[in-house]
Design a protein around this motif. Structure first.
Motif, PDB file in Angstrom:
ATOM      1  N   GLN A 165     -66.601 -50.686 -45.685  1.00 14.86           N
ATOM      2  CA  GLN A 165     -66.407 -51.909 -44.899  1.00 14.86           C
ATOM      3  C   GLN A 165     -66.272 -51.587 -43.412  1.00 14.86           C
ATOM      4  OE1 GLN A 165     -62.944 -53.595 -46.771  1.00 14.86           O
ATOM      5  NE2 GLN A 165     -63.943 -53.710 -48.775  1.00 14.86           N
ATOM      6  N   ALA A 166     -65.568 -50.489 -43.105  1.00 15.79           N
ATOM      7  CA  ALA A 166     -65.409 -50.100 -41.701  1.00 15.79           C
ATOM      8  C   ALA A 166     -66.741 -49.699 -41.076  1.00 15.79           C
ATOM      9  CB  ALA A 166     -64.410 -48.948 -41.597  1.00 15.79           C
ATOM     10  N   VAL A 167     -67.616 -49.081 -41.861  1.00 12.02           N
ATOM     11  CA  VAL A 167     -68.925 -48.669 -41.346  1.00 12.02           C
ATOM     12  C   VAL A 167     -69.818 -49.880 -41.102  1.00 12.02           C
ATOM     13  CG1 VAL A 167     -71.043 -47.444 -41.947  1.00 12.02           C
ATOM     14  CG2 VAL A 167     -68.834 -46.364 -42.360  1.00 12.02           C
ATOM     15  N   LEU A 168     -69.850 -50.800 -42.055  1.00 16.40           N
ATOM     16  CA  LEU A 168     -70.732 -51.960 -41.946  1.00 16.40           C
ATOM     17  C   LEU A 168     -70.169 -53.050 -41.049  1.00 16.40           C
ATOM     18  CD1 LEU A 168     -71.922 -52.350 -45.650  1.00 16.40           C
ATOM     19  CD2 LEU A 168     -73.115 -51.240 -43.758  1.00 16.40           C
ATOM     20  N   GLY A 169     -68.845 -53.031 -40.849  1.00 15.55           N
ATOM     21  CA  GLY A 169     -68.225 -54.101 -40.080  1.00 15.55           C
ATOM     22  C   GLY A 169     -68.173 -55.402 -40.842  1.00 15.55           C
ATOM     23  N   ARG A 170     -68.137 -55.336 -42.172  1.00 14.80           N
ATOM     24  CA  ARG A 170     -68.107 -56.522 -43.026  1.00 14.80           C
ATOM     25  C   ARG A 170     -67.004 -56.350 -44.064  1.00 14.80           C
ATOM     26  NH1 ARG A 170     -74.154 -57.474 -45.061  1.00 14.80           N
ATOM     27  NH2 ARG A 170     -73.291 -59.543 -45.604  1.00 14.80           N
ATOM     28  N   VAL A 171     -66.294 -57.438 -44.355  1.00 10.70           N
ATOM     29  CA  VAL A 171     -65.174 -57.384 -45.292  1.00 10.70           C
ATOM     30  C   VAL A 171     -65.262 -58.560 -46.257  1.00 10.70           C
ATOM     31  CG1 VAL A 171     -63.587 -56.161 -43.755  1.00 10.70           C
ATOM     32  CG2 VAL A 171     -63.738 -58.647 -43.642  1.00 10.70           C
ATOM     33  N   PRO A 172     -64.754 -58.417 -47.486  1.00 11.40           N
ATOM     34  CA  PRO A 172     -64.788 -59.536 -48.442  1.00 11.40           C
ATOM     35  C   PRO A 172     -63.827 -60.651 -48.087  1.00 11.40           C
ATOM     36  CG  PRO A 172     -63.629 -57.661 -49.383  1.00 11.40           C
ATOM     37  CD  PRO A 172     -64.221 -57.190 -48.092  1.00 11.40           C
ATOM     38  N   THR A 173     -62.717 -60.310 -47.417  1.00 10.47           N
ATOM     39  CA  THR A 173     -61.726 -61.298 -46.990  1.00 10.47           C
ATOM     40  C   THR A 173     -61.503 -61.120 -45.490  1.00 10.47           C
ATOM     41  OG1 THR A 173     -60.627 -61.208 -49.147  1.00 10.47           O
ATOM     42  CG2 THR A 173     -59.386 -62.164 -47.326  1.00 10.47           C
TER      43      THR A 173
END
Length: 487
Positions: free
Chosen positions: A94-102
């Motif tokens: 998530q930190a690499v992509l800059g995307r999180v589920p919440t």
């Protein structure tokens, strides 16, 4: 001769373990974290990123140690497996992509603090494990008395538990409209519970009791009968035992299947069954922990196929192996950061109030109007999210109640308790252990359920814990005569 003279015996299994140790440690500690870290994405390479990478590598070292240990450490292995995947690799993706589920609603500094606190809690857990090695001296007579009186399963009470399991599961099945609904989707199960009138308003106690009593006694009875059949020639010659075991298998296929149950509960079922069927196999223990990483990476993010019906299911379309981990259920680090932001926005710490709500989960809100909500639900409502079925890892639960010192002390105590129980399990779960030995069933069950406890919220997890404790209290005995114990 030389090896024997120095007290060292090199067996083929030892050579195999040594051959696998280097690639295993490098794979979990270096290669997998770095493969994830070097992927392209929109994430920032700041202090939070480097702390997350450090946490992932630390957990990789500890998980490798659990896999390669000479003793089976089920509770510690489960802890580090959860940390490595849910608090390590997935948040790193998530930190690499800059995307999180919440969504993480607070400042970046709260996320950095959350990652640092998770690392602190893991260190405290390891300190607790080290302290467990230095136990206070116990008199020899007390130790012998403890070893001579293991807790056993009472045969007649096990039969009573079996009757209770069939009765409770039958009520559960009939309340939801029959067995067919258990092979549709979890959305249909929730709708059936609401139609049954046991999930009214904000109170969830009725739903927890219905699902708990409908699933837990059936699973425990199956585990005890499975243990009995595996370890006893007498049981394998008894038609009544075999028929009861087969009936329990069919019952669990209905109420504990992966279609109608959350993935973490089915993971509990599989872990408990696996280590009950293979109680002394070091190879199976190592394979289970190693393969669990693969399953968590490749299967778990897509295992919500049966959460929704055909109309509401939306398959994940992705070209990157990182995206499922970034978009699905691994929201533990982010929810810890949101819990910190929520606390700092005004409420502060609760000094045991959330824990009290989990302990006294059975008290209805009509009797206790100020009963605390699930921590995940409380934070989710504050965030304004539509879906409040959010996680609240044990780090967040301890932190919001007792602050960083209380969180560290709690995880230190968890490490101490896990090490003590693992040591006792390794000593007693042997080929010569009696068929009715409860520790041989309880520890695998707790190891599986620890994924739910670690993910949280605790209030949601408390119901099945209490029901399992009642069932175990029903069958437990210290008597070892032939008239009462399994043989």
């Amino acid at each position: 001769m030389e090896a024997a003279r120095w007290g060292r015996v090199t067996t083929p299994r030892t050579l195999l373990s040594r051959a696998l140790s280097v690639p295993l440690i490098l794979g979990f500690t270096v290669f997998l974290p770095l493969i994830v870290a070097v992927q392209t994405g929109d994430g920032r390479r700041d202090a939070a990123f480097w702390l997350q990478l450090l946490l992932t590598m630390y957990a990789g070292v500890r998980l490798s140690a659990m896999i390669l240990t000479s003793r089976r450490k089920l509770l510690q292995g489960s802890f580090w497996l959860f940390v490595y995947m849910a608090m390590g690799v997935a948040p790193l993706a998530q930190a690499v992509l800059g995307r999180v589920p919440t969504p993480v609603v607070g400042p970046r500094s709260d996320l950095t603090l959350a990652i640092g606190l998770v690392l602190l809690g893991c260190t405290a857990f390891d300190v607790g494990v080290l302290l467990a090695r230095h136990r206070p001296a116990v008199r020899a007579s007390s130790a012998r008395r403890e070893a001579a009186r293991p807790v056993m399963a009472h045969r007649r009470r096990l039969q009573l538990l079996t009757v209770l399991a069939f009765g409770c599961s039958a009520v559960f099945i009939l309340k939801l409209g029959g067995p067919a609904v258990f092979f549709s989707s979890r959305q249909e199960i929730i709708a059936g519970i609401q139609e049954a009138g046991v999930s009214n308003g904000d109170g969830q106690a009725g739903q927890a009791f219905l699902r708990g009593f409908g699933t837990v006694p059936a699973l425990l009875a199956l585990l005890l009968y499975t243990r009995w059949l595996i370890t006893s020639k007498y049981a394998r010659r008894k038609v009544s035992v075999i028929v009861t075991w087969a009936a329990l298998c069919g019952l669990n296929l209905v109420v504990n299947n992966p279609i109608s149950n959350p993935r973490y509960w089915f993971l509990t079922v599989m872990f408990a069954l696996l280590f009950t069927v293979f109680p002394v196999s070091a190879a199976m223990y190592r394979v289970a922990l190693s393969m669990a990483v693969v399953v968590a990476l490749l299967v778990f993010p897509f295992a919500d196929r049966f959460r929704y019906d055909e109309k509401n299911y939306k398959p994940v379309e992705t070209t990157s192996f990182l995206e499922p981990m970034a978009l699905k259920d691994y929201d533990q680090i982010g929810m810890f950061a949101n819990t910190i932001t929520f606390s700092e926005s005004g409420p502060g710490h609760f000094y045991g109030r959330q824990l009290a709500g989990s302990v006294f989960f059975a008290v209805p809100r009509s009797v206790w109007p100020g009963k605390p909500r699930d921590t995940g639900v409380m934070v989710g409502q504050w965030m304004g999210t539509v879906n409040t079925n959010l996680s609240s890892p044990i780090w967040a639960e301890l932190w919001i109640d007792f602050g960083p010192l209380g969180m560290g002390a709690g995880l230190l105590g968890m490490g101490y308790a896990a090490a003590r129980v693992d040591r006792r399990y390794a000593k007693r779960a042997t080929r010569r252990a009696p068929p009715g030995s409860l520790i041989s069933v309880v520890v695998p069950l707790v190891a599986g359920y620890s994924f739910i406890l670690l993910r949280g919220p605790l209030l949601q997890a408390s119901g099945r814990v209490a029901i399992a404790a009642l069932c175990l209290a029903l069958v437990a005995t210290y008597r070892t005569d032939k008239a009462t114990t399994l043989r």
